[in-house]
Design a protein around this motif. Structure first.
Motif, PDB file in Angstrom:
ATOM      1  N   ILE A   1      -0.995 -27.557   5.296  1.00 53.85           N
ATOM      2  CA  ILE A   1      -1.841 -26.399   5.419  1.00 53.85           C
ATOM      3  C   ILE A   1      -1.328 -25.182   4.564  1.00 53.85           C
ATOM      4  CG2 ILE A   1      -0.509 -25.512   7.350  1.00 53.85           C
ATOM      5  CD1 ILE A   1      -3.232 -25.048   8.605  1.00 53.85           C
ATOM      6  N   ASN A   2      -2.279 -24.648   3.841  1.00 49.70           N
ATOM      7  CA  ASN A   2      -2.055 -23.383   3.124  1.00 49.70           C
ATOM      8  C   ASN A   2      -2.401 -22.053   3.531  1.00 49.70           C
ATOM      9  OD1 ASN A   2      -0.833 -25.326   0.869  1.00 49.70           O
ATOM     10  ND2 ASN A   2      -2.855 -25.904   0.588  1.00 49.70           N
ATOM     11  N   ILE A   3      -2.530 -21.881   4.884  1.00 48.62           N
ATOM     12  CA  ILE A   3      -2.416 -20.652   5.513  1.00 48.62           C
ATOM     13  C   ILE A   3      -1.620 -20.697   6.557  1.00 48.62           C
ATOM     14  CG2 ILE A   3      -5.139 -20.394   5.071  1.00 48.62           C
ATOM     15  CD1 ILE A   3      -5.574 -21.398   7.940  1.00 48.62           C
ATOM     16  N   PRO A   4      -1.267 -19.084   6.926  1.00 47.40           N
ATOM     17  CA  PRO A   4      -0.297 -18.922   8.054  1.00 47.40           C
ATOM     18  C   PRO A   4      -0.866 -19.499   9.422  1.00 47.40           C
ATOM     19  CG  PRO A   4      -0.649 -16.796   6.765  1.00 47.40           C
ATOM     20  CD  PRO A   4      -1.618 -17.913   6.132  1.00 47.40           C
ATOM     21  N   VAL A   5      -0.095 -20.024  10.114  1.00 48.28           N
ATOM     22  CA  VAL A   5      -0.275 -20.535  11.333  1.00 48.28           C
ATOM     23  C   VAL A   5       0.693 -20.093  12.382  1.00 48.28           C
ATOM     24  CG1 VAL A   5      -1.502 -22.440  10.605  1.00 48.28           C
ATOM     25  CG2 VAL A   5       0.835 -22.863  10.990  1.00 48.28           C
ATOM     26  N   GLU A   6       0.405 -20.270  13.645  1.00 47.70           N
ATOM     27  CA  GLU A   6       1.380 -19.653  14.860  1.00 47.70           C
ATOM     28  C   GLU A   6       2.021 -20.967  15.439  1.00 47.70           C
ATOM     29  OE1 GLU A   6      -0.522 -17.089  17.652  1.00 47.70           O
ATOM     30  OE2 GLU A   6      -0.883 -15.592  16.087  1.00 47.70           O
ATOM     31  N   LYS A   7       1.266 -21.997  15.585  1.00 49.48           N
ATOM     32  CA  LYS A   7       1.744 -23.236  16.280  1.00 49.48           C
ATOM     33  C   LYS A   7       1.299 -24.404  15.325  1.00 49.48           C
ATOM     34  CE  LYS A   7       1.068 -21.428  20.923  1.00 49.48           C
ATOM     35  NZ  LYS A   7       0.454 -21.405  22.194  1.00 49.48           N
ATOM     36  N   PHE A   8       2.124 -25.626  15.764  1.00 49.98           N
ATOM     37  CA  PHE A   8       1.847 -26.729  14.908  1.00 49.98           C
ATOM     38  C   PHE A   8       2.209 -27.950  15.947  1.00 49.98           C
ATOM     39  CE2 PHE A   8       6.399 -26.231  14.555  1.00 49.98           C
ATOM     40  CZ  PHE A   8       6.784 -27.550  14.615  1.00 49.98           C
ATOM     41  N   GLU A   9       1.335 -28.943  15.679  1.00 52.74           N
ATOM     42  CA  GLU A   9       1.714 -30.549  15.913  1.00 52.74           C
ATOM     43  C   GLU A   9       1.691 -31.423  14.868  1.00 52.74           C
ATOM     44  OE1 GLU A   9       0.514 -32.079  19.686  1.00 52.74           O
ATOM     45  OE2 GLU A   9      -0.463 -33.730  18.750  1.00 52.74           O
ATOM     46  N   GLY A  10       2.492 -31.973  14.433  1.00 55.31           N
ATOM     47  CA  GLY A  10       2.394 -32.898  13.503  1.00 55.31           C
ATOM     48  C   GLY A  10       3.717 -33.958  13.504  1.00 55.31           C
ATOM     49  N   ARG A  11       3.649 -34.753  12.428  1.00 53.65           N
ATOM     50  CA  ARG A  11       4.338 -35.996  12.223  1.00 53.65           C
ATOM     51  C   ARG A  11       5.502 -35.659  11.100  1.00 53.65           C
ATOM     52  NH1 ARG A  11       3.144 -40.709  13.464  1.00 53.65           N
ATOM     53  NH2 ARG A  11       1.088 -40.474  13.425  1.00 53.65           N
ATOM     54  N   VAL A  12       6.867 -35.956  11.766  1.00 52.39           N
ATOM     55  CA  VAL A  12       7.911 -35.994  10.773  1.00 52.39           C
ATOM     56  C   VAL A  12       8.065 -36.967   9.752  1.00 52.39           C
ATOM     57  CG1 VAL A  12      10.629 -35.786  10.726  1.00 52.39           C
ATOM     58  CG2 VAL A  12       9.379 -34.944  12.856  1.00 52.39           C
ATOM     59  N   ILE A  13       8.077 -36.435   8.494  1.00 55.20           N
ATOM     60  CA  ILE A  13       8.161 -37.202   7.164  1.00 55.20           C
ATOM     61  C   ILE A  13       9.245 -37.495   6.413  1.00 55.20           C
ATOM     62  CG2 ILE A  13       5.478 -37.165   7.264  1.00 55.20           C
ATOM     63  CD1 ILE A  13       5.924 -35.276   4.722  1.00 55.20           C
ATOM     64  N   ALA A  14      10.125 -36.577   6.655  1.00 48.57           N
ATOM     65  CA  ALA A  14      11.327 -36.478   6.086  1.00 48.57           C
ATOM     66  C   ALA A  14      12.468 -35.485   6.694  1.00 48.57           C
ATOM     67  CB  ALA A  14      11.232 -36.225   4.593  1.00 48.57           C
ATOM     68  N   VAL A  15      13.682 -35.563   6.358  1.00 49.72           N
ATOM     69  CA  VAL A  15      14.751 -34.965   7.106  1.00 49.72           C
ATOM     70  C   VAL A  15      15.337 -34.271   5.625  1.00 49.72           C
ATOM     71  CG1 VAL A  15      16.848 -34.432   8.284  1.00 49.72           C
ATOM     72  CG2 VAL A  15      14.884 -35.996   9.024  1.00 49.72           C
ATOM     73  N   TYR A  16      15.580 -32.916   5.586  1.00 50.37           N
ATOM     74  CA  TYR A  16      16.463 -32.329   4.511  1.00 50.37           C
ATOM     75  C   TYR A  16      17.822 -32.020   5.200  1.00 50.37           C
ATOM     76  CZ  TYR A  16      18.273 -29.997   0.487  1.00 50.37           C
ATOM     77  OH  TYR A  16      18.879 -29.793  -0.766  1.00 50.37           O
ATOM     78  N   ARG A  17      18.753 -32.980   4.616  1.00 46.88           N
ATOM     79  CA  ARG A  17      20.231 -32.923   5.146  1.00 46.88           C
ATOM     80  C   ARG A  17      20.903 -31.834   4.339  1.00 46.88           C
ATOM     81  NH1 ARG A  17      22.651 -37.310   7.832  1.00 46.88           N
ATOM     82  NH2 ARG A  17      21.343 -36.609   9.441  1.00 46.88           N
ATOM     83  N   ARG A  18      21.387 -30.838   4.886  1.00 49.06           N
ATOM     84  CA  ARG A  18      22.411 -29.984   4.193  1.00 49.06           C
ATOM     85  C   ARG A  18      23.850 -30.403   4.269  1.00 49.06           C
ATOM     86  NH1 ARG A  18      20.246 -23.938   6.038  1.00 49.06           N
ATOM     87  NH2 ARG A  18      18.508 -23.715   4.727  1.00 49.06           N
ATOM     88  N   PHE A  19      24.433 -30.352   3.230  1.00 53.22           N
ATOM     89  CA  PHE A  19      25.908 -30.918   3.243  1.00 53.22           C
ATOM     90  C   PHE A  19      26.752 -29.779   3.263  1.00 53.22           C
ATOM     91  CE2 PHE A  19      24.573 -33.835  -0.433  1.00 53.22           C
ATOM     92  CZ  PHE A  19      24.174 -34.935   0.309  1.00 53.22           C
ATOM     93  N   ASP A  20      26.471 -28.259   3.373  1.00 54.33           N
ATOM     94  CA  ASP A  20      27.194 -27.381   3.625  1.00 54.33           C
ATOM     95  C   ASP A  20      26.730 -26.233   4.615  1.00 54.33           C
ATOM     96  OD1 ASP A  20      24.878 -26.823   2.062  1.00 54.33           O
ATOM     97  OD2 ASP A  20      26.155 -25.778   0.274  1.00 54.33           O
ATOM     98  N   ASP A  21      26.087 -26.947   5.572  1.00 52.17           N
ATOM     99  CA  ASP A  21      25.596 -26.579   6.813  1.00 52.17           C
ATOM    100  C   ASP A  21      25.515 -27.307   7.926  1.00 52.17           C
ATOM    101  OD1 ASP A  21      24.455 -24.233   8.530  1.00 52.17           O
ATOM    102  OD2 ASP A  21      22.508 -24.586   7.769  1.00 52.17           O
TER     103      ASP A  21
END
Length: 114
Positions: free
Chosen positions: A58-78
Motif C-alpha cells: 500500500i502506498n498511502i498512510p494507514v492506521e491499521k493493517f491485516e496482512g501476511r508475514v512474508i519475511a523477517v529482517y534480523r538485526r545482528f546488533d539489536d
C-alpha cells in the motif's frame, strides 16, 4: 527468544501503524518514513514492546493493517527482529524489501530471512 522465523512466515497478523508513510521519526525528525511502520498487537518482541513491522502493498498512510508475514529482517546488533508484512498476496523480492527498509536499516547490520 528471537523470532522463530520459519514458523511466522505465512502467518496472518494484524495491528496498528504508529509511523505512517510520510511521517517523521519521533527522535530523528530528519528521517521520513517511505513506508508504513507499526506493530502487531499483543505479540511482544525481545525489547518488551509489541512486534515491529514494515507494511508492504500500500502506498498511502494507514492506521491499521491485516496482512501476511512474508519475511523477517534480523538485526545482528539489536535484540529485535522486524517483520515484513504484505497486505496483498504479492511476495515482494528481497531487493524490493531491502530497498524500502534501507532508510532505517542502514544504521544496523542484519539479514533478510525467508
Amino acid at each position: 527468544m528471537r523470532t522463530d522465523y520459519p514458523n511466522i512466515i505465512g502467518k496472518i497478523v494484524h495491528g496498528k501503524i504508529d509511523r505512517p508513510l510520510g511521517s517523521h521519526h519521533p527522535r530523528h525528525p530528519e528521517m521520513v518514513y517511505p513506508i508504513n511502520y507499526g506493530y502487531v498487537e499483543n505479540v511482544f518482541a525481545e525489547d518488551g514492546a509489541e512486534q515491529d513491522i514494515y507494511l508492504f502493498g500500500i502506498n498511502i498512510p494507514v492506521e491499521k493493517f491485516e496482512g501476511r508475514v512474508i519475511a523477517v529482517y534480523r538485526r545482528f546488533d539489536d535484540i529485535e527482529d522486524k517483520w515484513i508484512v504484505s497486505l496483498s498476496d504479492k511476495n515482494f523480492s528481497d531487493e524490493e524489501i531491502l530497498k524500502q527498509i534501507q532508510f532505517q536499516e542502514q544504521y544496523f547490520h542484519g539479514e533478510l530471512l525467508r
